[in-house]
Scaffold this active site. Sequence first.
Site, PDB file in Angstrom:
ATOM      1  N   ARG A  55     -27.684 -78.426 -42.620  1.00 47.85           N
ATOM      2  CA  ARG A  55     -26.569 -77.952 -41.797  1.00 47.85           C
ATOM      3  C   ARG A  55     -26.830 -78.170 -40.303  1.00 47.85           C
ATOM      4  NH1 ARG A  55     -22.763 -72.545 -42.405  1.00 47.85           N
ATOM      5  NH2 ARG A  55     -21.570 -72.952 -40.513  1.00 47.85           N
TER       6      ARG A  55
ATOM      7  N   HIS B 238     -25.390 -80.864 -29.607  1.00 47.92           N
ATOM      8  CA  HIS B 238     -25.277 -79.483 -29.128  1.00 47.92           C
ATOM      9  C   HIS B 238     -26.444 -79.029 -28.248  1.00 47.92           C
ATOM     10  CE1 HIS B 238     -21.939 -79.364 -31.847  1.00 47.92           C
ATOM     11  NE2 HIS B 238     -21.698 -78.095 -31.616  1.00 47.92           N
TER      12      HIS B 238
ATOM     13  N   LYS C  84     -19.859 -69.184 -39.791  1.00 51.71           N
ATOM     14  CA  LYS C  84     -20.641 -68.739 -38.629  1.00 51.71           C
ATOM     15  C   LYS C  84     -19.723 -67.913 -37.745  1.00 51.71           C
ATOM     16  CE  LYS C  84     -24.223 -72.231 -37.978  1.00 51.71           C
ATOM     17  NZ  LYS C  84     -24.721 -73.311 -37.088  1.00 51.71           N
TER      18      LYS C  84
ATOM     19  N   ARG D  53     -19.136 -52.270 -43.165  1.00 51.42           N
ATOM     20  CA  ARG D  53     -20.153 -53.120 -43.826  1.00 51.42           C
ATOM     21  C   ARG D  53     -19.557 -54.387 -44.441  1.00 51.42           C
ATOM     22  NH1 ARG D  53     -22.368 -48.049 -45.608  1.00 51.42           N
ATOM     23  NH2 ARG D  53     -23.941 -47.431 -44.102  1.00 51.42           N
TER      24      ARG D  53
ATOM     25  N   HIS E 246     -25.175 -77.332 -25.028  1.00 54.12           N
ATOM     26  CA  HIS E 246     -25.402 -75.925 -24.672  1.00 54.12           C
ATOM     27  C   HIS E 246     -26.073 -75.801 -23.308  1.00 54.12           C
ATOM     28  CE1 HIS E 246     -25.035 -74.490 -29.110  1.00 54.12           C
ATOM     29  NE2 HIS E 246     -23.872 -74.523 -28.500  1.00 54.12           N
TER      30      HIS E 246
ATOM     31  N   GLU F  94     -15.316 -82.994 -31.806  1.00 56.13           N
ATOM     32  CA  GLU F  94     -15.920 -82.467 -33.039  1.00 56.13           C
ATOM     33  C   GLU F  94     -15.549 -83.357 -34.237  1.00 56.13           C
ATOM     34  OE1 GLU F  94     -18.105 -80.076 -33.052  1.00 56.13           O
ATOM     35  OE2 GLU F  94     -17.639 -78.626 -31.472  1.00 56.13           O
TER      36      GLU F  94
ATOM     37  N   GLU G 273     -28.167 -72.708 -42.963  1.00 58.31           N
ATOM     38  CA  GLU G 273     -28.816 -73.641 -42.047  1.00 58.31           C
ATOM     39  C   GLU G 273     -30.343 -73.635 -42.159  1.00 58.31           C
ATOM     40  OE1 GLU G 273     -26.723 -74.198 -38.290  1.00 58.31           O
ATOM     41  OE2 GLU G 273     -28.637 -74.621 -37.345  1.00 58.31           O
TER      42      GLU G 273
ATOM     43  N   HIS H 184     -16.156 -76.512 -24.411  1.00 56.01           N
ATOM     44  CA  HIS H 184     -17.195 -76.700 -25.433  1.00 56.01           C
ATOM     45  C   HIS H 184     -17.098 -78.092 -26.077  1.00 56.01           C
ATOM     46  CE1 HIS H 184     -20.027 -75.861 -28.598  1.00 56.01           C
ATOM     47  NE2 HIS H 184     -19.119 -76.145 -29.511  1.00 56.01           N
TER      48      HIS H 184
ATOM     49  N   LYS I 143     -17.724 -81.081 -43.557  1.00 55.82           N
ATOM     50  CA  LYS I 143     -18.335 -79.784 -43.237  1.00 55.82           C
ATOM     51  C   LYS I 143     -18.519 -78.958 -44.512  1.00 55.82           C
ATOM     52  CE  LYS I 143     -18.833 -75.957 -40.274  1.00 55.82           C
ATOM     53  NZ  LYS I 143     -18.651 -75.336 -38.987  1.00 55.82           N
TER      54      LYS I 143
ATOM     55  N   ASN J  22     -25.059 -79.852 -35.606  1.00 54.29           N
ATOM     56  CA  ASN J  22     -25.317 -79.562 -34.194  1.00 54.29           C
ATOM     57  C   ASN J  22     -25.611 -80.824 -33.390  1.00 54.29           C
ATOM     58  OD1 ASN J  22     -25.027 -76.735 -34.411  1.00 54.29           O
ATOM     59  ND2 ASN J  22     -27.048 -76.619 -35.344  1.00 54.29           N
TER      60      ASN J  22
END
Length: 370
Positions: free
Chosen positions: A243, A250, A145, A123, A254, A187, A239, A268, A229, A247
């Site tokens: 936030r 992106h 993330k 957990r 993607h 990035e 997000e 990427h 960031k 992206n």
Amino acid sequence: MNVCTVEVGLGARAYRVEIGPGLLAEAGARLADLLPRRRTVVITDAHVAELHLAPLERALQAAGVTAASHVLPPGEQTKSWDGLREVCETLLEHRLDRGDLVIALGGGVIGDLVGFAAAIFKRGIDFVQIPTTLLAQVDSSVGGKTAIDVTQGKNLIGAFHQPRRVLCDLGVLATLPARELRAGFAEVLKYGLLGDEAFFAWLEAHGAAVLALDEAPLAHAVERSVAMKAEIVAQDELEAGRRALLNLGHTFAHALETETGHGEALLHGEAVGLGCALAFRFSAALGLCSDADATRASALIQAAGLPTQLCEVAGHPFAVERLIAHMAQDKKAEGGRLTFILAHGIGQAFVARGVEPEALRRFLSREGAI
Ligand code: NAD
Ligand code: GLY
């Protein structure tokens, strides 16, 4: 050269990102306060293990920390159910419990995978990121993330789980293949494009020095990226709003990564660079920003050796409808409505919801999709 520190201000879950050369060799001392039991497990991949695992093990040993290590195959396919099981079983084998922490040594693949394993193991246990790619240092190691990829899509199973500390050793970037370094630079320039025109202008002047790994410019580029960031994550950890600006590029990226199979054809970071060029040209096509800004964005992306046109990617010409179908699956899409990060200019990105599919179709056709 000084080590600089960026704080990620998340209250009880706040942590610091330490940036500088030679941090791997000092990792034992730099992490000792987080390792009261003087034991840990390091998870890495085979490329990184060969180059950088032994110095980390020596540093931990010198601080009296017993470290077991486990080496996974390199590559995106490791960020999978099988990879997750392997990491969790390794932690069980070494009898880690909730007072222990695990160290992720590697690029974004290892960081995302180990972070997710740490989020669910018993957990939730603590983890530390030691990112070894430029992309991981400026983006994936910070912000919590974590995820794996599944057949239905990339990063679809995951959790928000913040690391306890991040050590960005600039020295380890010397062994990174040039193509991976350029992908990470995408990035970096993304931060300038989304929210800091002055940083973008600085990158126009010093980008080549950053890519040559000149110490001071490299340190500034990583520090400024991490600081941007950290500031955004501290405001909007989960997000709910701002936030999403991270992206930028992106939604296009993607879709193109899905079409090219998430592999060597288009890394990427390369997809993000191309996606940023497309996002600026789409913004200009919609009358949101000037053509001059779109051209300026593409010029830096191109100067870094990254693709800026669809025709540069294996698989061209792409099918408009397939790209749009992938975009509709994007995590930002709401009820089938397309969401993009668009821009009013360099450093002025914003979230654009409900973008007209017809405008997108016209734009993608103009860009050479069929
Ligand atoms: P990666 O982890 O696959 O690393 C790229 C390659 O470089 C691998 O072959 C690796 O073995 C090798 N490598 C790593 N460090 C090296 C070094 N110092 N010297 C030599 N080789 C080295 O890829 P990446 O680009 O770091 O990360 C991409 C992943 O990050 C994707 O899965 C993406 O989804 C994820 N990501 C996550 C976030 C986030 O916020 N969590 C953000 C951006 C990207
Ligand atoms: N890489 C995007 C984010 O962390 O939100």
